[in-house]
Design an enzyme around this catalytic site. Structure first.
Site, PDB file in Angstrom:
ATOM      1  CG  ASN A  45     -37.793  -5.628  31.017  1.00  0.00           C
ATOM      2  OD1 ASN A  45     -37.065  -6.257  31.786  1.00  0.00           O
ATOM      3  ND2 ASN A  45     -38.810  -4.893  31.419  1.00  0.00           N
ATOM      4  N   GLY A  46     -34.158  -6.102  30.568  1.00  0.00           N
ATOM      5  CA  GLY A  46     -33.047  -5.415  31.216  1.00  0.00           C
ATOM      6  C   GLY A  46     -33.244  -5.112  32.680  1.00  0.00           C
ATOM      7  CD  GLN A 105     -21.877  14.217  34.728  1.00  0.00           C
ATOM      8  OE1 GLN A 105     -22.971  14.739  34.828  1.00  0.00           O
ATOM      9  NE2 GLN A 105     -21.665  13.125  33.988  1.00  0.00           N
ATOM     10  CE  LYS A 201      -6.154  18.871  32.811  1.00  0.00           C
ATOM     11  NZ  LYS A 201      -6.647  17.504  32.913  1.00  0.00           N
ATOM     12  NE  ARG A 203     -10.204  18.078  31.526  1.00  0.00           N
ATOM     13  CZ  ARG A 203     -10.060  16.851  31.058  1.00  0.00           C
ATOM     14  NH1 ARG A 203     -10.454  16.574  29.830  1.00  0.00           N
ATOM     15  NH2 ARG A 203      -9.532  15.905  31.794  1.00  0.00           N
ATOM     16  N   GLY A 236      -6.150  10.388  27.023  1.00  0.00           N
ATOM     17  CA  GLY A 236      -5.681  11.545  26.271  1.00  0.00           C
ATOM     18  C   GLY A 236      -4.905  12.532  27.120  1.00  0.00           C
ATOM     19  CB  THR A 237      -5.657  14.109  30.410  1.00  0.00           C
ATOM     20  OG1 THR A 237      -6.908  14.631  29.992  1.00  0.00           O
ATOM     21  CG2 THR A 237      -4.980  15.081  31.359  1.00  0.00           C
TER      22      THR A 237
END
Length: 326
Positions: A45-46, A105, A201, A203, A236-237
């Site tokens: 089940n992980g 974060q 830049k 975002r 991308g950046t």
């Protein structure tokens, strides 16, 4: 006599999760120790099971696990391994996190958002970690999220010396891909004796990984530009920043980053970019689709830096002294 007196010596033990065993083996080799045999597997089940094959009682334990994909699985495995060491009566537990998951974060940009970098630190402390040793955090304030010592290592000497030995320094310009990396770029300038440029830049706050590059601040025309960043995720950046440099007349662009996350469309973006070389350290394993095509990707070993820091911690030395020249 009301007690027992012992004359035992300190004992180091080195443990590794399953996320990046190659780096663990290299660090252990440089330390002159073996990785402690560990039984680890996933249930159907992980759920993760871990058991160490040797006693850790009274030992100074160092546990390495890099938060690579699948990131949540390896973070959970690391927490379980910390708990196992605590319950095995380890004298101290130092958690080595070459790449610290959820580091981006680190604050609330808008209401009703988590500060997940703080949560990771809280989880490690609750599991039983006494100390964290990590490499190039996304932002320095994450050190304050953990209630205990945090040794923040830098890949700058390794990366800068590699680039400095390859290019004509008289034509070199160090470029920060955004305002947030200017301080690190300044250290590169001091080490290489090169001028600084910045890519401005913006975002899109509602679309992840989408960046619009506006302009280049500084002289890059006819220069060899080295873009310096802490991590490259989807690419991308950094590829957009490189395009802006070429549009302003740069002769060549080299990209360096400590952490090559390289997820999603990164493989195609790096291969199709005009950048001549991407330089990473091995804090994370290189994804398979890129490992097979390394013509413009260079991976430098961070094992020596980590091993030196581990030795300083174990011997009650100074980790800061490893980077005093910065």
């Amino acid at each position: 006599m009301t007690g027992i007196k012992t004359t035992g010596e300190k004992k180091m033990m080195f443990f590794s999760g399953r996320a990046h065993p190659e780096l663990a083996e290299e660090v252990a080799h440089k330390l002159g120790v073996g990785v402690v045999p560990t039984k680890a597997f996933d249930f159907a089940n992980g759920e993760i099971y871990v058991r160490y094959q040797e006693s850790a009682r009274g030992a100074d334990c160092f546990l390495i696990q890099s938060h690579t994909a699948p990131i949540n699985k390896w973070i959970m495995e690391q927490l379980i391994m910390i708990d196992a060491l605590k319950r095995a009566s380890a004298r101290s537990i130092t958690v080595i996190v070459p790449f610290y998951g959820y580091a981006r974060q680190d604050k609330k940009h808008r209401g009703r958002e988590p500060i997940s970098a703080r949560l990771i630190a809280d989880l490690m402390k609750t599991a039983g970690a006494d100390r964290i040793l990590t490499v190039d955090l996304h932002t320095d304030q994450i050190q304050g999220f953990f209630d205990g010592p945090v040794d923040h290592l830098f890949a700058l000497p390794l990366l800068a010396d590699y680039v400095g030995a390859k290019v004509d320094r008289s034509k070199l310009t160090v470029v920060s891909p955004d305002a947030g990396r200017v301080r690190v770029a300044d250290r590169w300038c001091d080490r290489l004796g090169a001028p600084l440029a910045i890519v401005h830049k913006r975002r899109d706050k509602d679309v992840a990984n989408q960046v619009t590059v506006h302009e280049v601040v500084g002289d890059v025309e006819g220069r060899i530009c080295v873009l310096v960043d802490d991590m490259i995720d989807t690419g991308g950046t950094i590829c957009a920043a490189a395009d802006a440099l070429f549009a302003h007349g740069a002769e060549d662009v080299i990209v360096t980053a400590t952490h090559g996350v390289l997820s999603g469309p990164a493989a195609d973006r790096l291969k199709n970019s005009r950048v001549s070389e991407f330089v990473f350290t091995d804090t994370l394993p290189t994804p398979g689709e890129l490992a097979a095509d390394l013509d413009k990707i260079t991976v430098l070993s961070i094992a020596g830096t980590i091993a030196s820091a581990v030795r300083e911690v174990f011997e009650d030395g100074s980790v800061t002294s490893l980077f005093d020249e910065q």
